[in-house]
Structure formats: structure tokens, C-alpha cells
Design an enzyme around this catalytic site. Structure first.
Site, PDB file in Angstrom:
ATOM      1  N   CYS A 121      39.374  32.552  47.949  1.00  0.00           N
ATOM      2  CA  CYS A 121      38.286  33.484  47.710  1.00  0.00           C
ATOM      3  C   CYS A 121      38.732  34.916  47.886  1.00  0.00           C
ATOM      4  CB  CYS A 121      37.136  33.189  48.677  1.00  0.00           C
ATOM      5  SG  CYS A 121      35.735  34.267  48.455  1.00  0.00           S
ATOM      6  N   ARG A 272      61.290  35.818  30.766  1.00  0.00           N
ATOM      7  CA  ARG A 272      60.340  36.516  29.900  1.00  0.00           C
ATOM      8  C   ARG A 272      59.221  37.105  30.748  1.00  0.00           C
ATOM      9  NH1 ARG A 272      55.632  33.384  28.539  1.00  0.00           N
ATOM     10  NH2 ARG A 272      55.663  31.330  29.539  1.00  0.00           N
TER      11      ARG A 272
END
Length: 290
Positions: A121, A272
């Protein structure tokens, strides 16, 4: 009873099944326990939240949480952070109190949360929607100049430093890197692990503020999962100008990064990455990364 090893991992008996064959063995699981965070200023004590976390670096977590909430703005705002005392001279390992210096001011009403939040959370305990997205901080520093080579090297360095993940395969991590050689190389400065990705960032940021330091402005933070709005906001408040994630960013994280001049990278893995904001900090002149 399950065996308790380190604070970050526990050994539990499991039944492993391979090809129809079953065997009993111990398996390491990431530890998860509740932590109550209390705030102390003057003669007042306020219970702020209970979050599920991996035990360890609890004071860093509590301080980092308060940095992300905009309560702590500099290391001088913190007098102490400690596990709460209980009877017989013992301390409660699941309660941390943070004592603020005199003169620190904040909006106590904005800090209201539900009593319990999960380890994943971020803003999900906020008392109102108006409390989301209002925390910023000082304008970001220019930050480091980066090359693809340095960025490509970061995931492997993070993975090598994840000690508890190596045991359990079940923890998030946040790491801080310095960049040198004109942005061509990087060094791992610090890493923190937790069952909650927000907690890992709080522990990382809090480790600096709790020791009287600020996060180096020329550093890069890499998180092992996705880059949510909450993580981008925590990085922004801590003065971090480059946030990189092994996973995907959210649209709101990209919006926040663009609005405040932060560099946001996603899918940083396997040689990448994608640039979602702040491409001006990247040197792509001699690279095929476009």
C-alpha cells in the site's frame, strides 16, 4: 513451530512435488509481520499507521515513511527513532516511534490513515482523495548524466545484492546507484529489501535521513518491480531525479515525472529500457537506444 532464521526469512516445512514424486523439506519464505509507526513531537504521541513489512531496518522504514509524507524535510527534523519500550526493559519489535525535533510543523490532520495498510500500500490508507498527490518537495537537482551502458549494468548489481531474495525469491528491493565516468559507469551505494515495494523505498530513503544525511542528488534509484505513482512521489519528495524500474511504470507516475522534471525509466532489464520522462539526462549519441 516454524524455525526462525534471520529477521528477513523464515524456514517452513513444505511438501515438494516433482514429476509425481513428493518429498518433505524446509523452504525459506520472506518474513512478513506488522509494524506500527508512531510519531512523537512535544508531549504528543500519534499512531500513524500499521503496515505489513519484512522485519529489519525498521527505524529506516518509519523515517522514510515520514519523509514520503512530507513530515520530515531534512535530517535535522529527526531526534530519534526507536522500538517502543515495554515492561521489564524490553522493546516491542513491531512498534517504532519517531521523535521529531522541536519546531517541526506539519498538518496532523492530513496524516490520518486507516489503522491498517498492506505491505503493497502507498496511498491506499489516505483519509481523502485530496490527500493524494499534494506532497512535492524542493525542486529537483539537475541529476546525473546517464548512458545506456550504466543503466544496463544496474539490474545485475541489484540482483547480486538481494541477499534475502536469494533465499526466498519473495522480496522487492530498492537500490541507490552513483554514476561516474561521465555517466558511463555506475556503483551500487545502498540496497534495501522488503515484502512491500513501497517499504523498500522508504527503508532506502530513511536510512539516509535517520543517519543525518540526505539522499545524494546525483544518484539513481532502481526498484525491482513496477514504478507506481506512489514510488515516483516518494522519489520526488526525497530529491531523487532519476527513477528506474525493472517493470512497467503507471500513467500517473509518468505524468508526475514529466510535471516535475524527473527522469523515469521502465523495463530496465535484458539490455533494454524505455524512457517515459526526462530523456534530456540520457546520452544516446553513441547508442542504438532510441
Amino acid at each position: 513451530m516454524p524455525l526462525l532464521s534471520t529477521s528477513g526469512a523464515r524456514a517452513l516445512p513444505v511438501v515438494r512435488v516433482r514429476g509425481g514424486q513428493a518429498e518433505t523439506a524446509d523452504d525459506w519464505l520472506a518474513a512478513e509481520e506488522p509494524l506500527e509507526i508512531r510519531l512523537m513531537w512535544g508531549d504528543r504521541v500519534q499512531r500513524l499507521a500499521v503496515t505489513m513489512r519484512t522485519p529489519g531496518h525498521d527505524a529506516d522504514l518509519a523515517v522514510g515513511f515520514l519523509v514520503g509524507e512530507g513530515v520530515i524535510r531534512s535530517p535535522e527534523d529527526v531526534l530519534d527513532a526507536f522500538h517502543a519500550p515495554i515492561q521489564g526493559g524490553q522493546t516491542d519489535p513491531n512498534i517504532v516511534a519517531v521523535r521529531l525535533a522541536s519546531g517541526v510543523t506539519f498538518d496532523a490532520g492530513r496524516l490520518e490513515r486507516h489503522v491498517y495498510t498492506t505491505s503493497s500500500c502507498g496511498v491506499c490508507g489516505k483519509a481523502s482523495l485530496e490527500a493524494v498527490g499534494v506532497i512535492t518537495g524542493a525542486p529537483l537537482a539537475p541529476g546525473p548524466r546517464l548512458t545506456p551502458e550504466a543503466i544496463h549494468a544496474m539490474p545485475a548489481l541489484l540482483r547480486e545484492a538481494q541477499d534475502v531474495f536469494e533465499q526466498t525469491g519473495g522480496l522487492h528491493a530498492a537500490a541507490l546507484f552513483s554514476v561516474s565516468g561521465g555517466g558511463a559507469s555506475c556503483d551500487l551505494l545502498r540496497v534495501r529489501e522488503d515484502v512491500g515495494r513501497h517499504n523498500a523505498v522508504d527503508k532506502l530513503v530513511g536510512s539516509y535521513f535517520a543517519s543525518g544525511e540526505t539522499v545524494p542528488p546525483q544518484a539513481v534509484v532502481l526498484v525491482s518491480g513496477r514504478a507506481s505513482f506512489e514510488l515516483a512521489q516518494k522519489a520526488l519528495v526525497a530529491g531523487i531525479s532519476v527513477l528506474a524500474a525493472v517493470g512497467a511504470p503507471s500513467s500517473l507516475a509518468a505524468d508526475l515525472a514529466r510535471e516535475h522534471g524527473m527522469t523515469l525509466l521502465g523495463f530496465v532489464r535484458d539490455g533494454r529500457f524505455n524512457v517515459y520522462a526526462g530523456a534530456e539526462r540520457l546520452d544516446l549519441s553513441a547508442s542504438g537506444d532510441r
